[in-house]
Design a protein around this motif. Structure first.
Motif, PDB file in Angstrom:
ATOM      1  N   GLU A  38     -30.195 -25.572  -5.256  1.00  0.00           N
ATOM      2  CA  GLU A  38     -29.507 -26.632  -4.877  1.00  0.00           C
ATOM      3  C   GLU A  38     -30.216 -27.358  -4.181  1.00  0.00           C
ATOM      4  N   ARG A  85     -31.081 -21.270  -4.117  1.00  0.00           N
ATOM      5  CA  ARG A  85     -29.840 -21.017  -3.864  1.00  0.00           C
ATOM      6  C   ARG A  85     -29.650 -19.582  -3.996  1.00  0.00           C
ATOM      7  N   LEU A 108     -29.024 -21.633   1.257  1.00  0.00           N
ATOM      8  CA  LEU A 108     -30.175 -22.472   0.594  1.00  0.00           C
ATOM      9  C   LEU A 108     -31.612 -22.149   1.267  1.00  0.00           C
TER      10      LEU A 108
END
Ligand SMILES: [Zn+2]
Lengths: 489, 102
Positions: free
Chosen positions: B87, B92, A149
């Motif tokens: 996310e 992501r 991420l």
């Protein structure tokens, strides 16, 4: 292995690459805020996200800061410097390249004085920081992760990369270099230089060679040290590892190794050979930086007294030891604190003693900076005054200082409130001695009839009783004299 | 001082760096084409340029700066709406191969 001493036949050669995040309000090439700890992806715009059609514009403050480095480290500043694109595919840079400086950096050939030795700095250049990736799944290690991420708040934050020459020869010297560098960067106000928070990151290039040789052998780059302590440990480990390799005839490969703080070892990082091909080329969207005389003059005017010069001055003005001056300067703001106390009347010697002793202890215990102390420097000077005029002995002064540091009260106030002032009046101390003698006549008789050993013991006892009776406030010099007079008299 | 001829290995290397999956015929074709392009540019080498400084930028400009004043960026929801996957307010991305870099 990591604690093994460097064998006599080998010498370590160490160079350091330090990345420092600059304390600007905005990023290097866009007006997004440069702030630590913001909500993910809230400081982003088309420029730092690499959206098509967006164009970078250089932050003038970054150039100003770079020129301050130029002054502080006595760099040459070439007439022009340019930016390059460093091309690589990695999700922490959405543009697929990082804008950096390559063969025409803004600062070249500087010097840093580390504990009296000049260490060469090859260059310092401007570049942008990358985004922050969080690896999800596995143990958080990148290879085992399921996916990652990315937060681009840090992408585009201005950095200076400062590259030393390979002129250091021990972990201790490398630590000294980083700590001196941090000291200078802090006082010239370009960064908050916190290694633990990542605003200062240090990579070490380490190789070893036979003592007496001047060759440069295969070097290994060690990364991921988050404190001065881990920098020292990682370098010691790497030196020992390489010596062992040479002594067992193993080949050392040029590679990047990752320091594992918990295990206390470095690990090779699996990078494909030839992957370090960044195809640098001049950034077409940015024009050259050509520092003119007024920019250079402004930078020069903004440089305060630097730590190395200040250390020499404090030693000569205050008559303190060089290592004491070093301790004062190692803690940012502590020398200012001591100088504040001196300005308020304390001697440099006393101000240093208390600052590097009780004050520094209190700062470390409470993770505080001198600027945050409730007791201001003139309060410390007041305490020092109470000791030198005989109102407080050292022991009481330490108690008073402790209270003053904790709640910011003035030392004189504390002394009055607690009735602590030292009793040096001969009449008052003499009266206490008389009282104690009257209540302990057998001890006095024992002293009179005793041998040296017993005399010593009884004298100590009587002295303790007087101090107890005075609640610690009796001036010990006066007490010692009166006690002897009265025992012998 | 003609440059060395582009080889098949050069094309494969550059294609790898640019993350391009080329087919066999494409490699053949590009080896020739890249060679021609470099050969064309190499005509400059025939000139005596010892007195000419390298050109970093075509514009006669230096020191184009902006003040260090923060301005709001783009709204996060709008930004993340452009991403293929997100996310926890982050982009992501697939598993990254190789270690993190500087
Ligand atoms: Zn931005």
């Amino acid at each position: 292995m990591s604690t093994r001493e460097v064998s006599k036949a080998w010498e370590a050669v160490i160079g350091l690459e330090v990345h420092v995040e600059l304390a600007t309000a905005t990023k290097l090439f866009c007006s997004c805020a440069n702030e630590f700890g913001a909500e993910p992806n809230t400081n982003v715009c088309p420029v730092c996200l690499g959206l098509p059609g967006s164009l970078p514009v250089l932050n003038e403050r970054v150039v100003e800061f770079a020129l301050r480095l130029g002054e502080a480290f006595e760099f040459s500043v070439p007439a022009q410097s340019i930016f390059h694109r460093k091309n690589y595919f990695y999700p922490d840079m959405p543009k697929d390249y990082q804008v950096s400086q390559y063969d025409a950096p803004i600062c070249v050939d500087g010097t840093l004085i580390v504990d009296g030795t000049a260490i060469g700095i090859e260059r310092a250049h401007m570049e942008e920081d990358t985004g922050k990736s969080l690896h999800v799944g596995g143990s958080g290690r990148i290879h085992e992760a399921d996916h990652s991420l990315v937060d681009y708040n840090r992408a585009g934050v201005p950095l200076m990369e400062i590259v030393s020459r390979p002129e250091m020869h021990s972990a201790e010297q490398a630590r000294g270099y980083v700590s001196a560098l941090r000291g200078v960067l802090g006082v010239i106000g370009v960064s908050d230089v916190k290694m633990e928070e990542g605003s200062m990151r240090v990579d070490a290039n380490v190789s070893i060679r036979p003592v007496g040789s001047d060759e440069l052998r295969t070097r290994v780059e060690v990364k991921n040290m988050n404190s001065l302590r881990s920098l020292g440990r990682a370098i010691d480990y790497e030196i020992a590892r390489q010596i062992e390799m040479y002594e067992t005839d193993e080949r050392i490969v040029q590679e990047t190794r990752h320091w594992d703080e918990d295990a206390g070892v470095t690990h090779g990082m699996r990078t494909k050979e030839g992957s370090e091909d960044y195809r640098y080329f001049p950034e077409p969207d940015l024009v050259p930086v050509a520092p003119d005389d007024s920019m250079r003059a402004r930078a020069r005017a903004s440089i305060p007294e630097l730590p190395a010069a200040r250390r020499v001055r404090l030693v000569s003005e205050w008559g303190i030891a060089d290592h004491e001056a070093a301790v004062l300067l190692a803690e940012p703001g502590l020398a200012d604190y001591a100088e504040g106390a001196v300005a308020a009347g304390a001697s440099g010697h006393d101000a240093t003693n208390w600052s590097v002793g009780a004050v520094l202890g209190y700062l470390n215990e409470n993770a505080l900076a001198p600027q945050g102390l409730l007791l201001r420097p003139d309060g410390l000077a007041e305490l020092i005054g109470l000791v030198s005029d005989g109102s407080l002995n050292r022991k009481l002064a330490t108690d008073v200082l402790d209270e003053a540091l904790r709640d910011g009260k003035r030392p004189k106030q504390i002394v009055e409130a607690r009735g602590l002032a030292q009793v040096s009046d001969e009449g008052a101390v003499g009266a206490l001695v008389d009282d104690v003698f009257a209540q302990n006549s057998d001890a006095v008789a024992d002293w009179r009839g005793g041998d040296d050993k017993l005399k010593k013991k009884k004298r100590g006892f009587l002295m303790g009783e007087v101090i107890k009776a005075s609640k610690g406030s009796a001036d010990t010099a006066v007490l010692n004299r009166l006690l002897d007079e009265k025992l012998n008299g | 001082m003609a440059p060395e001829r582009i080889t098949r290995a050069d094309v494969e290397h550059v294609a790898h760096l640019a993350r391009l999956a080329l087919t066999e015929p494409e490699i053949e074709e590009l080896t020739g084409q890249l060679g021609d392009i470099l050969g064309y540019a190499a005509q400059v080498s025939a000139l005596d340029l010892t007195e000419v400084p390298p050109t970093a930028h075509p514009l006669p400009l230096v020191n184009v700066f902006r003040p260090d004043e923060a301005r709001p960026g783009v709204d996060r929801d709008e930004v993340l709406a452009q991403a293929p996957a997100t996310e926890n307010n982050r982009f992501r991305v697939p598993r990254i191969l190789g270690e993190a870099r500087g």
